[in-house]
Design a protein around this motif. Sequence first.
Motif, PDB file in Angstrom:
ATOM      1  N   ALA A 239     -41.235 -29.187  20.619  1.00  0.00           N
ATOM      2  CA  ALA A 239     -41.211 -28.797  22.236  1.00  0.00           C
ATOM      3  C   ALA A 239     -42.607 -28.027  22.350  1.00  0.00           C
ATOM      4  N   ALA A 240     -42.854 -27.880  23.830  1.00  0.00           N
ATOM      5  CA  ALA A 240     -43.827 -27.037  24.315  1.00  0.00           C
ATOM      6  C   ALA A 240     -43.061 -25.827  24.222  1.00  0.00           C
ATOM      7  N   GLY A 241     -43.964 -24.552  24.968  1.00  0.00           N
ATOM      8  CA  GLY A 241     -43.602 -23.393  25.758  1.00  0.00           C
ATOM      9  C   GLY A 241     -43.122 -22.446  23.878  1.00  0.00           C
ATOM     10  N   LEU A 242     -43.686 -21.607  24.647  1.00  0.00           N
ATOM     11  CA  LEU A 242     -43.346 -20.012  23.172  1.00  0.00           C
ATOM     12  C   LEU A 242     -42.666 -19.820  22.919  1.00  0.00           C
ATOM     13  N   ALA A 243     -42.494 -20.009  21.249  1.00  0.00           N
ATOM     14  CA  ALA A 243     -41.911 -19.471  20.226  1.00  0.00           C
ATOM     15  C   ALA A 243     -41.868 -17.978  20.092  1.00  0.00           C
ATOM     16  N   PRO A 244     -40.807 -17.063  20.870  1.00  0.00           N
ATOM     17  CA  PRO A 244     -41.223 -16.055  20.203  1.00  0.00           C
ATOM     18  C   PRO A 244     -41.162 -15.204  19.470  1.00  0.00           C
ATOM     19  N   ALA A 245     -42.000 -13.852  18.547  1.00  0.00           N
ATOM     20  CA  ALA A 245     -42.095 -13.234  17.387  1.00  0.00           C
ATOM     21  C   ALA A 245     -40.829 -13.236  17.235  1.00  0.00           C
ATOM     22  N   SER A 246     -39.759 -12.867  18.316  1.00  0.00           N
ATOM     23  CA  SER A 246     -38.500 -12.727  17.361  1.00  0.00           C
ATOM     24  C   SER A 246     -38.011 -13.713  16.130  1.00  0.00           C
ATOM     25  N   PRO A 260     -42.353  -9.479   3.536  1.00  0.00           N
ATOM     26  CA  PRO A 260     -42.393 -10.087   4.523  1.00  0.00           C
ATOM     27  C   PRO A 260     -41.545  -9.124   5.382  1.00  0.00           C
ATOM     28  N   ILE A 261     -42.706  -9.692   6.077  1.00  0.00           N
ATOM     29  CA  ILE A 261     -42.449  -8.612   7.689  1.00  0.00           C
ATOM     30  C   ILE A 261     -42.295  -9.046   8.425  1.00  0.00           C
ATOM     31  N   PRO A 262     -40.795  -9.107   9.509  1.00  0.00           N
ATOM     32  CA  PRO A 262     -40.725  -9.829  10.316  1.00  0.00           C
ATOM     33  C   PRO A 262     -41.381  -9.941  11.823  1.00  0.00           C
ATOM     34  N   ASN A 263     -41.174 -10.589  12.910  1.00  0.00           N
ATOM     35  CA  ASN A 263     -41.165 -10.541  14.119  1.00  0.00           C
ATOM     36  C   ASN A 263     -42.290 -10.663  14.287  1.00  0.00           C
ATOM     37  N   LEU A 264     -43.203 -10.533  12.985  1.00  0.00           N
ATOM     38  CA  LEU A 264     -45.342 -10.953  13.620  1.00  0.00           C
ATOM     39  C   LEU A 264     -45.690 -11.497  14.184  1.00  0.00           C
ATOM     40  N   VAL A 265     -45.565 -12.623  14.442  1.00  0.00           N
ATOM     41  CA  VAL A 265     -46.325 -13.590  15.499  1.00  0.00           C
ATOM     42  C   VAL A 265     -45.371 -14.450  16.143  1.00  0.00           C
ATOM     43  N   GLY A 266     -45.801 -14.739  17.123  1.00  0.00           N
ATOM     44  CA  GLY A 266     -44.456 -16.133  17.680  1.00  0.00           C
ATOM     45  C   GLY A 266     -45.854 -17.501  17.555  1.00  0.00           C
ATOM     46  N   ALA A 273     -52.309 -28.492  17.535  1.00  0.00           N
ATOM     47  CA  ALA A 273     -52.358 -28.038  16.744  1.00  0.00           C
ATOM     48  C   ALA A 273     -51.242 -26.526  17.191  1.00  0.00           C
ATOM     49  N   LEU A 274     -51.035 -25.497  16.684  1.00  0.00           N
ATOM     50  CA  LEU A 274     -50.935 -24.327  17.089  1.00  0.00           C
ATOM     51  C   LEU A 274     -50.880 -23.443  16.841  1.00  0.00           C
ATOM     52  N   PHE A 275     -50.558 -22.803  18.629  1.00  0.00           N
ATOM     53  CA  PHE A 275     -51.318 -21.412  18.259  1.00  0.00           C
ATOM     54  C   PHE A 275     -50.280 -20.241  18.178  1.00  0.00           C
ATOM     55  N   THR A 276     -51.107 -19.231  17.450  1.00  0.00           N
ATOM     56  CA  THR A 276     -50.362 -17.598  17.870  1.00  0.00           C
ATOM     57  C   THR A 276     -51.088 -16.830  17.875  1.00  0.00           C
ATOM     58  N   ASN A 277     -50.524 -15.448  18.555  1.00  0.00           N
ATOM     59  CA  ASN A 277     -50.987 -14.234  18.623  1.00  0.00           C
ATOM     60  C   ASN A 277     -51.544 -13.792  17.429  1.00  0.00           C
ATOM     61  N   ARG A 278     -52.512 -12.885  17.389  1.00  0.00           N
ATOM     62  CA  ARG A 278     -53.193 -12.155  17.018  1.00  0.00           C
ATOM     63  C   ARG A 278     -52.077 -11.134  15.727  1.00  0.00           C
ATOM     64  N   PRO A 279     -51.829 -11.130  14.522  1.00  0.00           N
ATOM     65  CA  PRO A 279     -51.160 -10.196  13.900  1.00  0.00           C
ATOM     66  C   PRO A 279     -51.412  -8.964  13.856  1.00  0.00           C
ATOM     67  N   ARG A 280     -50.814  -7.836  13.445  1.00  0.00           N
ATOM     68  CA  ARG A 280     -51.166  -6.379  14.088  1.00  0.00           C
ATOM     69  C   ARG A 280     -50.568  -6.156  12.217  1.00  0.00           C
ATOM     70  N   PHE A 281     -51.482  -5.961  11.692  1.00  0.00           N
ATOM     71  CA  PHE A 281     -50.797  -4.995   9.949  1.00  0.00           C
ATOM     72  C   PHE A 281     -51.996  -3.950   9.794  1.00  0.00           C
ATOM     73  N   PHE A 282     -51.321  -3.582   9.244  1.00  0.00           N
ATOM     74  CA  PHE A 282     -52.699  -2.389   8.184  1.00  0.00           C
ATOM     75  C   PHE A 282     -53.970  -3.298   8.152  1.00  0.00           C
ATOM     76  N   GLY A 283     -55.458  -2.703   7.907  1.00  0.00           N
ATOM     77  CA  GLY A 283     -56.279  -3.861   7.644  1.00  0.00           C
ATOM     78  C   GLY A 283     -56.311  -4.555   8.452  1.00  0.00           C
ATOM     79  N   ASP A 284     -55.932  -5.490   9.863  1.00  0.00           N
ATOM     80  CA  ASP A 284     -56.087  -6.188  10.616  1.00  0.00           C
ATOM     81  C   ASP A 284     -57.964  -6.114  11.532  1.00  0.00           C
TER      82      ASP A 284
END
Length: 318
Positions: A239-246, A260-266, A273-284
């Motif tokens: 299915a199209a549409g954004l699957a949230p990071a939650s 594992p780090i939960p809720n990092l990217v949707g 293709a699959l598109f996701t937000n830029r993950p935020r983490f130490f050293g990003d």
Amino acid sequence: MPRAGEFTVPPPPDYRLTQHWAALPFTDDFADRTPGDSLRDAQSTARADVFFVHPTIYTATRRDNRYWNASLSDQDLNRKVDGSTILNQASVFNGAAKVYAPRYRQAHLGVFYREGSGVKQQALDTAYADVLAAFDHYLRYYNQGRPIIIAGHSQGTLHAIRLLADRFVGRPLRDQLVAAYLVGMPVRRAEFPDIPVCTSPEQTGCFVSWRTYREDFEPPPGTDDPEVAVVNPLTWTTAAGLAPASLNEGSVLYNYNAGPIPNLVGAEIRGAALFTNRPRFFGDVLFTTRNYHVADYNLFWLNVRNNARTRVQGFLGE
């Protein structure tokens, strides 16, 4: 690398030897690891198997190198395979299945670029011959009729596609297929006449596939093929549409032991293709690429792990 007209290969593997496997359920290897301290390796009681084909790790060039295919006696390369793809990708499946991952004479990264275009098919055929031999050895000596997951990434997915066509499509072994995780390469929806695209988290006898990019990545003209299958690893649907990071149960990044780090990217399917937000983490700040190919599994690590278990349980009627 050698010129296109010069094509020699290193000696083939002998899959009776444990050193020609990167992972076996009865050896101590990186596929036995789990990130953090909340997950456990369940291979000892698993009722299914995974046959995992690793991606291209053979990237180095040396002045004395003669091979477009990796030598299994290259211990430095073997250590890189173990500490990268076996640790980060093959271990995903140890919560659902016994892990079998062959070493093979993988084609050099250069075959995917102009420099190696003249030997690409020869090099990939050499690599696939090993994968097929390893799988046949696995079937003969290890499988014993158990359910099978086929999994791969990048070059490994190319070989897994051929393996499915040669050993599963239209054959009795098709009935043992739990699912195929064909990640990191484009796979057409109609690639297999009797193995459909998975459209729900519990479906079996099907395949999933995705390639991950940052949300602002623009595919080159002509590459957004509408026939390519994409399954969202946060919803396990097309299915199209954004699957949230939650919905992201846990990503595994550079520090595997941190867990594992939960809720990092949707994740969102757009075209092929699959598109996701830029993950935020130490050293990003160092993570500037828009092509998240190397993290196709890592960004959705715990979702893939749990989905493999769900599909095995469904296959077994549990």
